[in-house]
Design a protein around this motif. Structure first.
Motif, PDB file in Angstrom:
ATOM      1  N   ARG A  46      -0.158 -33.568  58.794  1.00 62.45           N
ATOM      2  CA  ARG A  46      -0.892 -34.009  59.922  1.00 62.45           C
ATOM      3  C   ARG A  46      -0.706 -35.564  59.865  1.00 62.45           C
ATOM      4  O   ARG A  46      -1.003 -36.371  58.962  1.00 62.45           O
ATOM      5  N   GLU A  47      -0.717 -36.155  61.174  1.00 64.19           N
ATOM      6  CA  GLU A  47      -0.368 -37.775  61.193  1.00 64.19           C
ATOM      7  C   GLU A  47      -1.174 -37.878  62.560  1.00 64.19           C
ATOM      8  O   GLU A  47      -0.577 -37.422  63.830  1.00 64.19           O
ATOM      9  N   TRP A  48      -1.727 -39.057  62.915  1.00 59.83           N
ATOM     10  CA  TRP A  48      -2.542 -39.688  64.049  1.00 59.83           C
ATOM     11  C   TRP A  48      -1.746 -40.878  64.227  1.00 59.83           C
ATOM     12  O   TRP A  48      -1.602 -41.818  63.292  1.00 59.83           O
ATOM     13  N   HIS A  49      -1.392 -41.091  65.566  1.00 57.12           N
ATOM     14  CA  HIS A  49      -1.184 -42.767  65.963  1.00 57.12           C
ATOM     15  C   HIS A  49      -1.670 -43.203  67.448  1.00 57.12           C
ATOM     16  O   HIS A  49      -1.833 -42.100  68.135  1.00 57.12           O
ATOM     17  N   ALA A  50      -2.014 -44.412  67.531  1.00 50.00           N
ATOM     18  CA  ALA A  50      -2.409 -44.889  68.899  1.00 50.00           C
ATOM     19  C   ALA A  50      -1.263 -44.759  69.875  1.00 50.00           C
ATOM     20  O   ALA A  50      -0.246 -45.101  69.623  1.00 50.00           O
ATOM     21  N   ALA A  51      -1.725 -44.437  71.207  1.00 51.67           N
ATOM     22  CA  ALA A  51      -0.663 -44.534  72.055  1.00 51.67           C
ATOM     23  C   ALA A  51      -1.201 -45.387  73.127  1.00 51.67           C
ATOM     24  O   ALA A  51      -1.947 -46.284  73.002  1.00 51.67           O
ATOM     25  N   ASP A  52      -0.392 -45.398  74.330  1.00 50.85           N
ATOM     26  CA  ASP A  52      -0.595 -46.378  75.508  1.00 50.85           C
ATOM     27  C   ASP A  52      -2.240 -46.114  76.106  1.00 50.85           C
ATOM     28  O   ASP A  52      -2.683 -44.943  75.994  1.00 50.85           O
ATOM     29  N   GLU A  53      -2.944 -47.218  76.193  1.00 51.42           N
ATOM     30  CA  GLU A  53      -4.164 -46.930  77.225  1.00 51.42           C
ATOM     31  C   GLU A  53      -5.242 -46.140  76.421  1.00 51.42           C
ATOM     32  O   GLU A  53      -6.001 -45.581  76.835  1.00 51.42           O
ATOM     33  N   GLY A  54      -5.101 -46.372  75.176  1.00 53.22           N
ATOM     34  CA  GLY A  54      -6.279 -45.787  74.307  1.00 53.22           C
ATOM     35  C   GLY A  54      -6.220 -44.316  74.184  1.00 53.22           C
ATOM     36  O   GLY A  54      -7.111 -43.620  73.530  1.00 53.22           O
ATOM     37  N   TRP A  55      -4.907 -43.883  74.440  1.00 54.16           N
ATOM     38  CA  TRP A  55      -4.862 -42.343  74.278  1.00 54.16           C
ATOM     39  C   TRP A  55      -4.468 -42.356  72.392  1.00 54.16           C
ATOM     40  O   TRP A  55      -4.184 -43.339  72.099  1.00 54.16           O
ATOM     41  N   LEU A  56      -4.777 -40.946  72.240  1.00 52.63           N
ATOM     42  CA  LEU A  56      -4.347 -40.632  70.428  1.00 52.63           C
ATOM     43  C   LEU A  56      -3.078 -39.672  70.660  1.00 52.63           C
ATOM     44  O   LEU A  56      -3.303 -38.561  71.596  1.00 52.63           O
ATOM     45  N   VAL A  57      -2.369 -39.734  69.690  1.00 54.65           N
ATOM     46  CA  VAL A  57      -1.385 -38.701  69.565  1.00 54.65           C
ATOM     47  C   VAL A  57      -1.363 -38.016  68.060  1.00 54.65           C
ATOM     48  O   VAL A  57      -1.411 -38.851  67.173  1.00 54.65           O
ATOM     49  N   LEU A  58      -1.547 -36.669  67.988  1.00 55.74           N
ATOM     50  CA  LEU A  58      -1.490 -36.059  66.711  1.00 55.74           C
ATOM     51  C   LEU A  58      -0.340 -35.258  66.486  1.00 55.74           C
ATOM     52  O   LEU A  58       0.132 -34.548  67.497  1.00 55.74           O
ATOM     53  N   GLU A  59       0.530 -35.268  65.534  1.00 58.91           N
ATOM     54  CA  GLU A  59       1.655 -34.651  65.094  1.00 58.91           C
ATOM     55  C   GLU A  59       1.271 -33.515  63.866  1.00 58.91           C
ATOM     56  O   GLU A  59       0.789 -34.082  62.746  1.00 58.91           O
ATOM     57  N   GLU A  60       1.248 -32.330  64.131  1.00 58.77           N
ATOM     58  CA  GLU A  60       1.257 -31.275  63.013  1.00 58.77           C
ATOM     59  C   GLU A  60       2.490 -30.854  62.601  1.00 58.77           C
ATOM     60  O   GLU A  60       2.923 -30.034  63.608  1.00 58.77           O
ATOM     61  N   ARG A  61       2.915 -30.630  61.447  1.00 58.24           N
ATOM     62  CA  ARG A  61       4.022 -30.425  61.207  1.00 58.24           C
ATOM     63  C   ARG A  61       4.231 -29.287  60.138  1.00 58.24           C
ATOM     64  O   ARG A  61       3.266 -29.214  59.232  1.00 58.24           O
ATOM     65  N   THR A  62       5.421 -28.493  60.013  1.00 58.28           N
ATOM     66  CA  THR A  62       5.769 -27.858  58.947  1.00 58.28           C
ATOM     67  C   THR A  62       7.140 -28.070  58.696  1.00 58.28           C
ATOM     68  O   THR A  62       7.889 -28.429  59.670  1.00 58.28           O
ATOM     69  N   PHE A  63       7.596 -27.603  57.675  1.00 58.72           N
ATOM     70  CA  PHE A  63       8.882 -27.672  57.262  1.00 58.72           C
ATOM     71  C   PHE A  63       9.468 -26.431  56.771  1.00 58.72           C
ATOM     72  O   PHE A  63       8.954 -25.712  55.596  1.00 58.72           O
ATOM     73  N   ASP A  64      10.537 -26.041  57.255  1.00 57.04           N
ATOM     74  CA  ASP A  64      11.226 -24.756  56.700  1.00 57.04           C
ATOM     75  C   ASP A  64      12.320 -24.889  55.799  1.00 57.04           C
ATOM     76  O   ASP A  64      13.501 -25.651  56.455  1.00 57.04           O
ATOM     77  N   HIS A  65      12.139 -24.713  54.745  1.00 57.37           N
ATOM     78  CA  HIS A  65      13.196 -24.859  53.604  1.00 57.37           C
ATOM     79  C   HIS A  65      14.522 -24.261  53.897  1.00 57.37           C
ATOM     80  O   HIS A  65      15.683 -24.821  53.459  1.00 57.37           O
ATOM     81  N   LEU A  66      14.464 -23.038  54.303  1.00 58.77           N
ATOM     82  CA  LEU A  66      15.629 -22.440  54.704  1.00 58.77           C
ATOM     83  C   LEU A  66      16.518 -22.918  55.766  1.00 58.77           C
ATOM     84  O   LEU A  66      17.910 -22.901  55.641  1.00 58.77           O
ATOM     85  N   SER A  67      16.045 -23.319  56.834  1.00 57.60           N
ATOM     86  CA  SER A  67      16.577 -23.829  57.917  1.00 57.60           C
ATOM     87  C   SER A  67      16.702 -25.204  58.034  1.00 57.60           C
ATOM     88  O   SER A  67      17.403 -26.051  58.635  1.00 57.60           O
ATOM     89  N   GLY A  68      16.003 -25.982  57.020  1.00 53.98           N
ATOM     90  CA  GLY A  68      16.032 -27.586  56.952  1.00 53.98           C
ATOM     91  C   GLY A  68      15.315 -28.095  58.376  1.00 53.98           C
ATOM     92  O   GLY A  68      15.666 -29.271  58.551  1.00 53.98           O
ATOM     93  N   ARG A  69      14.652 -27.270  59.091  1.00 50.44           N
ATOM     94  CA  ARG A  69      13.936 -27.875  60.260  1.00 50.44           C
ATOM     95  C   ARG A  69      12.658 -28.150  60.171  1.00 50.44           C
ATOM     96  O   ARG A  69      11.851 -27.668  59.213  1.00 50.44           O
ATOM     97  N   VAL A  70      12.174 -29.499  60.694  1.00 53.84           N
ATOM     98  CA  VAL A  70      10.890 -29.781  60.819  1.00 53.84           C
ATOM     99  C   VAL A  70      10.377 -29.236  62.276  1.00 53.84           C
ATOM    100  O   VAL A  70      10.891 -29.710  63.330  1.00 53.84           O
ATOM    101  N   GLU A  71       9.009 -28.730  62.136  1.00 55.43           N
ATOM    102  CA  GLU A  71       8.746 -27.986  63.409  1.00 55.43           C
ATOM    103  C   GLU A  71       7.401 -28.748  63.766  1.00 55.43           C
ATOM    104  O   GLU A  71       6.489 -28.821  62.888  1.00 55.43           O
ATOM    105  N   THR A  72       7.061 -29.234  64.886  1.00 60.86           N
ATOM    106  CA  THR A  72       6.379 -30.085  65.208  1.00 60.86           C
ATOM    107  C   THR A  72       5.268 -29.501  66.391  1.00 60.86           C
ATOM    108  O   THR A  72       5.704 -29.402  67.401  1.00 60.86           O
TER     109      THR A  72
END
Length: 248
Positions: free
Chosen positions: A159-185
């Motif tokens: 999980r990671e937060w960052h500030a966006a334009d005009e005081g908005w916030l963005v949250l990214e919640e991630r999982t990593f699949d070791h079999l496919s090598g994909r980051v799902e967000t």
């Protein structure tokens, strides 16, 4: 998750990542591109997945001949507006990166900010490299900038937060699949008024060995692995994985 990239890159995306357009950051990244590819002024550059054109426009300001390709109409609209305002001679084309039809036209191709790995399979990603190889002149160079899978796994942040334009916030919640090598967000954007928007995206995180194998299969010989926009050599803990390859 299929075809997420067809709808994801819109005005909300522009708001979320406006910080990436800071002039000093763009100039630093383009300084790096020019150094890493040893580009003489005036050479012809393909900016594949150019987005809102931040690298295309800066390269054009420096006298390069630039063609930007992207699938997002919203991002291309922003890019064309800026080019028109500055009277910069950049050509922007809406196209899936698998479908570009250039042949022996470019001295260099750049693909920045993890725009490779979106597609549904390794075979589909390989089609992109094949089209790039055809588009480049002999001796032309590719710069491919993606997330560093080794660092991602070793220092995984769910999980990671960052500030966006005009005081908005963005949250990214991630999982990593070791079999496919994909980051799902799961991408959540919250406005100052508490309005919430949700999107999902999925990216294949390739290893250096995988990218080398895929590139060399289509005639792109990997010459260098770099780890950041200052040009340091790649390590497990580098913030980026940047592949430089040449068409033989």
């Amino acid at each position: 998750m299929t075809h997420w990239y067809r709808e994801f890159f819109d005005d909300l995306y522009l708001r979320a990542y406006r910080r990436m357009e800071a002039p000093e950051q763009v100039q630093r990244e383009v300084d790096f591109i020019v150094r890493a590819l040893q580009l003489p002024k005036g050479t012809r550059v393909l900016d594949l997945c150019c987005g809102q054109g931040r690298h295309s426009l800066e390269l054009a300001r420096r006298g390069f001949q630039v063609v930007g390709v992207d699938l997002s109409e919203a991002l291309l609209y922003a890019a064309r507006q800026r080019a028109e305002q500055e009277r910069l001679p950049v050509t922007f084309i809406r196209c899936d990166m698998r479908d570009i039809e250039f042949a022996d036209e470019f001295d260099a191709c750049i693909n920045m900010f993890t725009s490779f790995g979106y597609l549904e399979s390794e075979d589909e990603d390989a089609k992109v490299l094949q089209r790039v190889a055809v588009a480049l002149k002999r001796g032309g160079k590719l710069l491919l900038d993606v997330i560093n899978r080794d660092r991602l796994v070793r220092q995984f942040q769910a999980r990671e937060w960052h500030a966006a334009d005009e005081g908005w916030l963005v949250l990214e919640e991630r999982t990593f699949d070791h079999l496919s090598g994909r980051v799902e967000t799961l991408w959540v954007m919250v406005t100052r008024d508490g309005v919430r928007y949700e999107r999902r995206f999925s990216v294949r995180a390739y290893t250096p060995a995988e990218l080398r194998w895929m590139s060399e299969r289509v005639g792109l010989r990997v010459t260098e692995l770099l780890g950041d926009y200052d040009g340091h050599l790649y390590t497990w803990d580098s913030p980026r994985l940047i592949v430089v390859a040449v068409k033989e």
